[in-house]
Scaffold this motif. Structure first.
Motif, short mmCIF file in Angstrom:
data_model
loop_
_atom_site.label_atom_id
_atom_site.label_comp_id
_atom_site.label_asym_id
_atom_site.label_seq_id
_atom_site.Cartn_x
_atom_site.Cartn_y
_atom_site.Cartn_z
N GLY A 10 -60.42 9.36 -37.79
CA GLY A 10 -61.53 8.66 -38.41
C GLY A 10 -62.41 9.63 -39.18
O GLY A 10 -62.90 10.61 -38.61
N ALA A 11 -62.62 9.35 -40.47
CA ALA A 11 -63.36 10.27 -41.33
C ALA A 11 -64.71 9.69 -41.73
O ALA A 11 -65.13 9.77 -42.88
CB ALA A 11 -62.54 10.61 -42.57
N GLY A 12 -65.40 9.06 -40.76
CA GLY A 12 -66.78 8.68 -40.98
C GLY A 12 -67.67 9.91 -40.81
O GLY A 12 -67.19 11.01 -40.52
N PRO A 13 -69.00 9.75 -40.97
CA PRO A 13 -69.89 10.91 -40.86
C PRO A 13 -69.77 11.65 -39.54
O PRO A 13 -69.85 12.88 -39.50
CB PRO A 13 -71.29 10.30 -41.03
N GLY A 39 -65.10 9.06 -45.55
CA GLY A 39 -66.50 8.67 -45.70
C GLY A 39 -66.98 7.61 -44.75
O GLY A 39 -68.14 7.60 -44.35
N GLY A 40 -66.11 6.66 -44.37
CA GLY A 40 -66.57 5.59 -43.49
C GLY A 40 -67.75 4.86 -44.10
O GLY A 40 -67.64 4.26 -45.17
N GLY A 41 -68.90 4.91 -43.44
CA GLY A 41 -70.10 4.24 -43.93
C GLY A 41 -70.78 4.94 -45.07
O GLY A 41 -71.81 4.46 -45.56
N THR A 42 -70.25 6.09 -45.53
CA THR A 42 -70.87 6.79 -46.66
C THR A 42 -69.96 6.80 -47.88
O THR A 42 -69.96 7.75 -48.66
CB THR A 42 -71.23 8.23 -46.27
N ARG A 43 -69.21 5.72 -48.07
CA ARG A 43 -68.36 5.65 -49.26
C ARG A 43 -69.09 4.94 -50.40
O ARG A 43 -69.98 4.12 -50.18
CB ARG A 43 -67.06 4.91 -48.95
N ASP A 261 -63.22 8.99 -33.80
CA ASP A 261 -64.39 8.40 -34.44
C ASP A 261 -64.15 6.90 -34.56
O ASP A 261 -64.00 6.34 -35.65
CB ASP A 261 -64.62 9.05 -35.81
N LEU A 262 -64.08 6.26 -33.40
CA LEU A 262 -63.72 4.84 -33.29
C LEU A 262 -64.66 4.17 -32.30
O LEU A 262 -65.20 4.82 -31.40
CB LEU A 262 -62.28 4.69 -32.80
N THR A 263 -64.83 2.84 -32.43
CA THR A 263 -65.62 2.10 -31.47
C THR A 263 -64.75 1.73 -30.27
O THR A 263 -63.52 1.87 -30.31
CB THR A 263 -66.22 0.84 -32.10
N PRO A 264 -65.35 1.26 -29.16
CA PRO A 264 -64.57 0.99 -27.95
C PRO A 264 -63.35 0.12 -28.15
O PRO A 264 -62.31 0.34 -27.52
CB PRO A 264 -65.60 0.33 -27.02
N GLY A 462 -74.50 12.30 -38.07
CA GLY A 462 -73.41 13.15 -37.63
C GLY A 462 -73.54 13.68 -36.22
O GLY A 462 -72.68 14.46 -35.77
N MET A 463 -74.55 13.25 -35.48
CA MET A 463 -74.82 13.88 -34.19
C MET A 463 -73.82 13.47 -33.11
O MET A 463 -73.58 14.22 -32.17
CB MET A 463 -76.25 13.60 -33.74
N GLY A 464 -73.23 12.26 -33.22
CA GLY A 464 -72.17 11.91 -32.27
C GLY A 464 -71.02 12.89 -32.39
O GLY A 464 -70.48 13.37 -31.38
#
Length: 477
Positions: A10-13, A39-43, A261-264, A462-464
């Motif tokens: 996963g390539a989100g922040p 980018g995920g949410g920053t595309r 970088d995934l949700t449950p 990016g703190m996670g």
């Protein structure tokens, strides 16, 4: 990369930040992303026509400037070297009311207070101690499980007010419509009822960020944030592979450490039968919050706001008084599609002309809806804009709408349109996604989770990823 020793899925922040930390520590890092772009949410994409850039999800980024992880990369020049430049609107946030008035959040606490009439002194008393604490406060909130906590006095003071509901705090502190409406607009970013405990914390921290770092945007689009992180990873020897879907740990080299970088919901799918029963039950109990309906417009001129301060604002909160916004958010929590939604609107091209040709403006907005909704709320969203900017509809020359149910097509972590990676109520702030001092660590040796479903939650900070990568390095050291 044929022989990585860490794979980030996963390539989100958060995933990208985890890879930055690991690559800079000398680990051989491969990031794999299912979509065709990191980018995920920053595309950012040309959603309507090829010469206009729109932010696919996140648009305004106060948390990125406050984040300790991003500040480290800014301090050594890495972000700028890889093309990231922040643009600060004249006014971070404006909140118009029906009679032409508007509450305005400015960088200065005193100047903001001056726009709030009789509540000026109350606003100063509430916000000044938190703003004075600055990064000492925000660093503690973005690293909530550090023991002992840094600057415990600041955190305790914040917790005393933040644990309350937004409704209780606004009623106890403010008397006028302007201050109450401004606080409602900030607190409603929580996607919770404003009567819920701890929603005051959302309003406080977003207000503090506006004063401490502003509410900026990335020049050229939010994609520049992801591109800068990718550049840092690659310059440190890491690698990014897009268009590769991971459905199981069996898809990855068995000797690698893995950060998801995934949700449950996706974590359970990837872990499959490897997840211990107790951990699997906890992930299945994880709750997703309301979704959003997002609209992007192309206009043939700037939005014709009644109040001139709104024309100077990067972000405008629409919905009227505190009571109106509270009702609209209560409707959403109860599973209803409210007639007069609370709308978050960003007008990037007023301050970043690189995104569109001269005379053309891109405007971005969304409202909250029940999770998984397929209802197109664009007409109701436009009605709220028209309410405070008569003639807005006449300027629309292009429109792109994404329902909550369709948000997952852009980002699989947006389950049901939930852009925060899970409900951010008090229970799931404490147990996110599970209860413990190391929530980024799974019971499976060598597997971590770093998405917005881990502390400190949603937002481009990016703190996670930073925390997951730091824990991995400590364990392997």
């Amino acid at each position: 990369m044929t022989d990585p020793d860490v794979v980030v899925v996963g390539a989100g922040p958060n995933g990208l930040m985890a890879a930055v930390v690991l690559a800079r520590a000398g680990r051989r890092v491969l990031v794999v992303e299912a979509t065709d772009a990191a980018g995920g949410g920053t595309r950012s994409q040309a959603l309507i026509r090829p010469d206009v850039v729109h932010d696919v999800c996140s648009a305004i980024h106060p948390l990125a400037l406050a984040s300790p992880a991003f500040r480290l990369l800014a301090a050594d020049g890495s972000l700028a070297a890889h093309g990231l430049e922040w643009v600060h609107p004249i006014v971070p946030v404006a909140h118009p009311l029906d009679d032409g008035r508007a509450a305005v959040l400015l960088r200065s606490v005193d100047h903001t207070a001056a726009s709030l009439g009789g509540d000026a002194d109350a606003y100063r008393r509430l916000m000044s101690p938190y703003v004075d604490a600055g990064f000492d406060l925000t660093d503690g909130l973005l690293s909530p499980l550090d023991l002992p906590p840094p600057h415990p006095v600041h955190l305790a003071r914040f917790g005393w007010s933040g644990i309350r509901s937004a409704q209780a705090l606004a009623r106890s502190r403010f008397e006028g419509d302007e201050a109450r409406a401004l606080f409602a607009g900030l607190a409603a970013h929580s996607l919770l009822s404003l009567r819920a405990r701890a929603t005051a914390a959302y309003g406080l921290i977003l207000g503090v960020l506006g004063h401490v770092v502003g509410w900026p945007m990335a020049r050229g689009g939010s994609q520049r944030i992801a591109d800068a992180l990718v550049g840092i990873i690659e310059s440190a020897g890491g690698s990014i592979e897009c268009g590769r879907r991971v459905t199981s740990l069996d898809d990855l080299p068995p000797s690698c450490d893995v950060i998801l970088d995934l949700t449950p919901r996706q974590v359970l799918d990837v872990l499959g039968g490897r997840a211990p029963a107790r951990y699997a039950r906890a992930l299945r109990r994880y709750r997703y919050g309301p979704g959003v309906v997002k609209v992007d417009w192309i206009l043939d001129g700037p939005t014709p706001w009644t109040n001139p301060h709104c024309a100077q604002a990067g972000t405008v909160h629409l919905g009227g008084t505190f009571e109106e916004i509270a009702r609209s958010e209560d409707d959403v929590v109860r599973g209803r599609h409210t007639e007069r939604p609370y709308v978050l609107l960003a007008q990037q091209t007023l301050f970043d002309p690189t995104r569109a040709p001269d005379g053309v403006h891109a405007v971005w907005a969304y409202c909250h809806v029940p999770n998984g909704s397929t209802v197109d709320m664009s007409d109701r969203i436009e009605a709220q804009v028209e309410r405070f900017a008569p003639g807005f509809r006449d300027r629309i020359i292009g429109r792109h709408v994404v329902t909550a149910a369709a948000m997952v097509d852009h980002n699989e972590n947006y389950v049901g349109g939930d852009i925060n990676g899970g409900a951010g109520d008090l229970g799931q702030v404490i147990a996110r996604p599970t209860l413990g001092l190391h929530p980024w660590r799974t019971p499976i040796d060598g597997v971590w989770v770093c998405s917005a479903s881990t502390p400190p939650g949603g937002g481009v900070h990016g703190m996670g990823g930073f925390h997951a990568a730091t824990d991995l390095l400590a364990r392997r050291r």
